[in-house]
Design an enzyme around this catalytic site. Structure first.
Site, PDB file in Angstrom:
ATOM      1  N   LEU A 126       0.984  -1.259   0.060  1.00 51.78           N
ATOM      2  CA  LEU A 126       0.002  -0.045   0.167  1.00 51.78           C
ATOM      3  C   LEU A 126       0.896   1.325   0.053  1.00 51.78           C
ATOM      4  CD1 LEU A 126      -2.928   1.163   0.446  1.00 51.78           C
ATOM      5  CD2 LEU A 126      -2.458   1.233   2.915  1.00 51.78           C
ATOM      6  N   HIS A 230       6.091   1.745  13.026  1.00 51.81           N
ATOM      7  CA  HIS A 230       6.652   3.118  12.531  1.00 51.81           C
ATOM      8  C   HIS A 230       5.491   4.211  12.603  1.00 51.81           C
ATOM      9  CE1 HIS A 230       8.606   5.929   9.755  1.00 51.81           C
ATOM     10  NE2 HIS A 230       9.553   5.177   9.879  1.00 51.81           N
TER      11      HIS A 230
END
Length: 342
Positions: A126, A230
């Protein structure tokens, strides 16, 4: 208008630009011409194949801006991971060390190398260009995969996973990596990242620790990031959690990012999607709908307010512009979800 469609060989230059923009850590889309070409060819073959069960298929889609013809994003699904190249994870466990004589009971966390997700379907790859990260485009790029899976469930496994990028420092290096490099791999992170990206994973089985690792023996920096995502990945994780994905203790080998999972039929956008007949007419809807046709090789999906669902007639009214983009005519069927619903 933005439209999702299957990738083709003509999209190679755009895919290479995305691979460069996505940067290190995005192992499903490496900046490697041969590997990118293989992924495109594999996707073309997968979309064209007659399939009644998940196997070695990879469905890679691109997001096209119809006003300019530019490719501005990508999203993908692997039908069944680990069938030919093992998919490894660390599984988090807790073991008990008990001495009745000393009246001591210790609960110790461990990490164990495994490939428990073999055969699961994976949503992956993605990426959306920063200038397009607005007006539901990111939500659409994520959710459109579930429309495709809902329409073609025999192509996918009952369990669906997503590997989330783990925490990294300002140089893009995961704090979890350092101890692993020092003790077992002796190669730097960019090299390992590139090897994974181009499909050369044999070194994992050859060099990675085969016995459970006691988490408390790891450096504090490594311990602190196990299961964390992250900073840039937090919105994606939040979106998947809203879909019903949960972390069951499996983390990435190199950055310790969590892998989340859900049963295909329990995914919110799969369960809530509706397949109805289409009627083409001028319409201005109140809600933002994500709509897909029911094709495979000629799959098309878009989103916007040029559509309105009439529950009384069980009809999806589509504006002529939306119908043209989706390659639909009155009497055809489409599948849709409401992107405004959180």
């Amino acid at each position: 208008m933005l439209v999702i469609r299957p990738i083709t060989a003509a999209d190679f230059p755009a895919l290479k630009r995305i691979a460069i923009e996505s940067g290190p850590g995005f192992t499903s889309l490496p900046d490697h011409d041969e590997r990118l070409g293989q992924k495109i060819a594999h996707a073309e073959h997968s979309f064209a194949a007659q399939v009644n069960q998940p196997g070695d298929q990879g469905y890679l889609f691109v997001l096209e801006d119809t006003s300019s013809g530019d490719i501005v994003g990508t999203t993908g699904i692997e039908a069944a991971v680990g069938l030919h190249t093992p998919l490894y994870h660390f599984q988090q466990n807790t073991i008990i060390h008990h001495s009745a004589e000393l009246n001591v009971l210790n609960q110790l966390k461990t990490l164990t190398l495994c490939n428990d997700y073999t055969g699961a379907s994976e949503i992956c790859t993605l990426f959306l260009r920063e200038s397009y990260r607005r007006n539901h485009a990111g939500r659409f790029l994520s959710k459109v995969r579930f429309l495709f899976m809902a329409e073609h469930p025999t192509r996918f496994a009952s369990k669906v996973i997503a590997e989330m990028r783990g925490a990294a420092d300002e140089n893009g290096i995961p704090p979890f990596w350092n101890w692993l490099q020092k003790l077992f791999l002796t190669i730097d992170f960019p090299t390992a990242d590139k090897l994974i990206g181009v499909g050369k994973k044999s070194f994992i089985a050859e060099l990675m620790p085969r016995h459970p690792i006691y988490v408390d023996l790891l450096p504090q920096q490594a311990q602190q990031v196990i299961g964390l995502v992250h900073e840039n990945t937090k919105p994606a994780l939040k979106m998947l959690e809203a879909e019903g994905f949960r972390h069951r203790g499996y983390v990435d080998l190199f950055d310790a990012g969590p892998t989340v999972e859900a049963q295909l039929t329990d995914i919110r956008s799969v369960a809530q999607s509706r397949k109805v007949a289409v009627k083409v007419q001028e319409v201005q809807g109140e809600s933002t709908l994500a709509i897909a046709n029911t094709a495979v090789r000629h799959f098309r999906a878009s989103f916007g307010k040029g559509a309105h669902y009439c529950p009384e007639q069980q009809l999806l009214l589509l504006s002529p512009a939306m119908a043209e983009v989706l390659q639909l005519e009155s009497g055809d069927f489409a599948r849709f979800i409401n992107l405004d619903q959180r």
